[in-house]
Motif scaffolding. Structure first.
Motif, PDB file in Angstrom:
ATOM      1  N   GLY A 116       0.756  -1.242   0.000  1.00 41.27           N
ATOM      2  CA  GLY A 116       0.000   0.000   0.000  1.00 41.27           C
ATOM      3  C   GLY A 116       0.781   1.284   0.000  1.00 41.27           C
ATOM      4  N   LEU A 119       0.255   3.573  -3.011  1.00 39.62           N
ATOM      5  CA  LEU A 119      -1.136   3.835  -3.381  1.00 39.62           C
ATOM      6  C   LEU A 119      -1.599   5.166  -2.805  1.00 39.62           C
ATOM      7  CD1 LEU A 119      -2.694   0.309  -2.703  1.00 39.62           C
ATOM      8  CD2 LEU A 119      -1.649   1.162  -4.813  1.00 39.62           C
ATOM      9  N   ALA A 123      -6.893   4.034  -0.872  1.00 37.45           N
ATOM     10  CA  ALA A 123      -6.558   2.659  -1.223  1.00 37.45           C
ATOM     11  C   ALA A 123      -5.597   2.051  -0.204  1.00 37.45           C
ATOM     12  CB  ALA A 123      -5.956   2.610  -2.628  1.00 37.45           C
ATOM     13  N   SER A 516      -8.529  -2.642  -3.855  1.00 40.94           N
ATOM     14  CA  SER A 516      -7.732  -1.413  -3.839  1.00 40.94           C
ATOM     15  C   SER A 516      -6.648  -1.450  -4.900  1.00 40.94           C
ATOM     16  CB  SER A 516      -7.097  -1.231  -2.458  1.00 40.94           C
ATOM     17  OG  SER A 516      -8.082  -1.120  -1.473  1.00 40.94           O
ATOM     18  N   LEU A 517      -5.992  -2.589  -5.034  1.00 40.11           N
ATOM     19  CA  LEU A 517      -4.923  -2.698  -6.031  1.00 40.11           C
ATOM     20  C   LEU A 517      -5.468  -2.610  -7.450  1.00 40.11           C
ATOM     21  CD1 LEU A 517      -2.850  -5.576  -4.375  1.00 40.11           C
ATOM     22  CD2 LEU A 517      -2.326  -3.131  -4.368  1.00 40.11           C
ATOM     23  N   THR A 520      -6.726   0.979  -8.225  1.00 43.06           N
ATOM     24  CA  THR A 520      -5.601   1.899  -8.445  1.00 43.06           C
ATOM     25  C   THR A 520      -4.995   1.694  -9.823  1.00 43.06           C
ATOM     26  OG1 THR A 520      -5.105   1.949  -6.078  1.00 43.06           O
ATOM     27  CG2 THR A 520      -3.338   2.595  -7.587  1.00 43.06           C
TER      28      THR A 520
END
Length: 525
Positions: A116, A119, A123, A516-517, A520
């Motif tokens: 993270g 990010l 995220a 989240s990944l 992004t």
């Protein structure tokens, strides 16, 4: 905020430890949940901006060391109730346990840093929340598990309402912990970015969720009498006090009106007698006035009254041959049903035993070094097979969990034979001032998750009747001898969590991290 931010950046290790202390204040009896959310949110910031993975790991470990040392301070009290080891060893045992438990926040920090740190703030906060879910779940079962004080506990409301823990049927405890960590991280992001209006809006929504009234209560049909005899720990294992203890619990258990039929509930350590036949006579002579288990069962039956049923904590022995004679080679910590006629039902034997309390790991090594169990006795307790439902006929199906077994999310109910309620007898006399309210709070979490009422009978408090929404309908405070008479609250329909168990929490973790990944990456195209 900028000055605080710069101080955190200049002193990340001290900041991590401070965050650990602040986040532990959200647990009972303090229950400073806003402080706890900000504490774990600030820790997320420290973890994510660490310069190296080693720094992230160390900062996470320091957070955990402080966090678990404060949260588990009640363990030190247990050492004052035994004579084999010095009492000051308890204050060493607490941070030593924290040395191990801190590994899990350290792993969460490492995962969040690895996935993270590059990010965006939102995220990265989601990744941190997902990492927290995974590592808290690991803590619940690795090396037999230590699930006490999941962080989601800070979102449990006052006795008369579930708070934000009302979402547990759709998340499970460990996912709720992750969401709490995520929310804390986002609050810190909003503060750092001076977005005070969104911060205030989130704070208002959190407060509304924590104090939103519970729905109207539903009523059941089965009568019960729940007893708290206030058997103090220094006297509990003193044979000279056994008859006095029985007289006290018996006096609290007689029917209010002659002929009343009900389910009577006694705590762990509630019976100072061996109830089952077949042991060498010398064991009975140590406990019962008549030296006869039939007499022990008969007098219990007279106390509870015709047509009633008792569920009580009791100790059963495992008899074997040793040194040429029959002797106890082990024991079981059980819940035993007893009818008014003195007939014993099928028992439940505690499966999740307390290391150093009910058995001594590596006894061959530790006993010669002077270490022993906190519970008196030279033989270890033996584990039962796991969650079980006791069919009590007209008194319904009782799920059984003894003492701290109730803290293990997803491990308290036989999913193939769903009970009508969970009986959780306990001896909390060891647990000081902080342990009993934390124990009760975790029992409330199980009630909400499983959609089942929980009935807690304890030796010294806090005993309680908890409905299937986690609302405490009645309770007996610390160090009071009293009883609760009432109707067992009804169960709710099986919840999503009751069907899926902790796979539900793992699914939420994967969704937060992978989502989240992926989001992004898609925004970066």
């Amino acid at each position: 905020m900028n000055r605080i931010d710069r101080w955190f950046a200049a002193h990340p290790r001290i900041a991590a430890a401070l965050c650990g202390l602040l986040s532990a204040t959200g647990f009972p009896p303090l229950h400073l949940w806003p402080v706890a959310l900000l504490g774990i949110g600030a820790f997320a910031l420290v973890a994510l901006r660490a310069p190296t993975w080693r720094s992230a790991l160390l900062n996470g470990w320091l957070f955990g060391l402080a966090h678990f040392t404060l949260a588990n301070n009640w363990i030190a009290t247990a050492f004052t109730y035994q004579a084999e080891m010095p009492a000051w060893l308890g204050w060493l045992a607490v941070p030593l346990l924290a040395v191990y438990l801190a590994v899990y926040p350290a792993l969460a920090a490492l995962i969040a840093w690895g996935l993270g740190r590059r990010l965006g703030a939102g995220a990265a906060s989601c990744v941190f929340g997902g990492a927290w879910i995974v590592t808290e779940w690991l803590r619940s079962w690795v090396f037999t598990g230590y699930a006490w004080d999941p962080f989601g506990l800070v979102l449990l409301g006052p006795f008369d309402r579930p708070g934000l823990a009302a979402v547990l049927p759709w998340t499970g405890t460990y996912a709720l912990s992750g969401f709490a960590a995520l929310v804390g991280a986002m609050l810190i992001v909003l503060l750092r970015e001076r977005r005070f209006v969104p911060f205030a809006a989130v704070a208002v929504l959190l407060a509304a969720g924590m104090y939103w009234p519970a729905p109207a209560r539903e009523e059941g049909t089965m009568r019960f009498t729940l007893v708290q005899p206030d058997l103090r720990q220094p006297d509990l294992d003193n044979p000279a006090k056994f008859e006095e203890q029985f007289a006290r619990i018996a006096q609290l258990s007689v029917p209010r009106e002659p002929g009343t039929q009900r389910l009577v509930l006694w705590p762990e350590s509630g019976v100072p007698d061996y109830l089952r036949d077949g042991y060498p006579q010398r064991y009975y002579d140590q406990l019962t006035a008549a030296g006869d288990p039939r007499y022990a069962r008969w007098r219990i039956g007279r106390v509870i009254g015709e047509g009633s049923m008792l569920l009580t904590g009791a100790v059963d022995l495992e008899i074997g041959m040793a040194e040429g004679q029959e002797r106890a080679v082990g024991a079981y910590n059980t819940i035993t049903p007893i009818s008014a006629e003195g007939t014993l039902g099928e028992r439940y034997a505690k499966a999740h035993l307390v290391p150093y309390g009910e058995y001594l790991p590596m006894r061959w090594l530790l006993e010669p070094l002077g270490l022993t169990r906190l519970v008196p006795g030279a033989i270890d307790f033996l584990p039962g097979p796991g969650p079980r439902t006791l069919d009590l006929g007209e008194w319904g199906k009782a799920g059984a969990q003894i003492c701290y077994e109730i803290v293990f999310s997803g491990q308290v109910v036989d999913r193939g034979d769903r009970p009508d309620y969970i009986f959780n007898p306990s001896n909390d006399g060891w647990f000081g001032a902080w342990g009993p309210p934390q124990h009760l709070a975790q029992a409330r979490m199980r009630a909400i998750e499983e959609g089942l009422p929980v009935l807690r009978s304890t030796t010294t408090g806090i005993s309680a009747v908890i409905d299937a929404r986690g609302v405490v309908r009645d309770h007996i405070g610390m160090h009071r001898a009293d009883r609760i008479d009432g109707i067992i609250p009804p169960a709710r329909a099986p919840t999503l969590f009751s069907r899926t168990g902790n796979w539900l929490a793992i699914a939420w973790a994967l969704l937060l991290i992978a989502g989240s990944l992926v989001a992004t990456r898609l925004r970066g195209r």
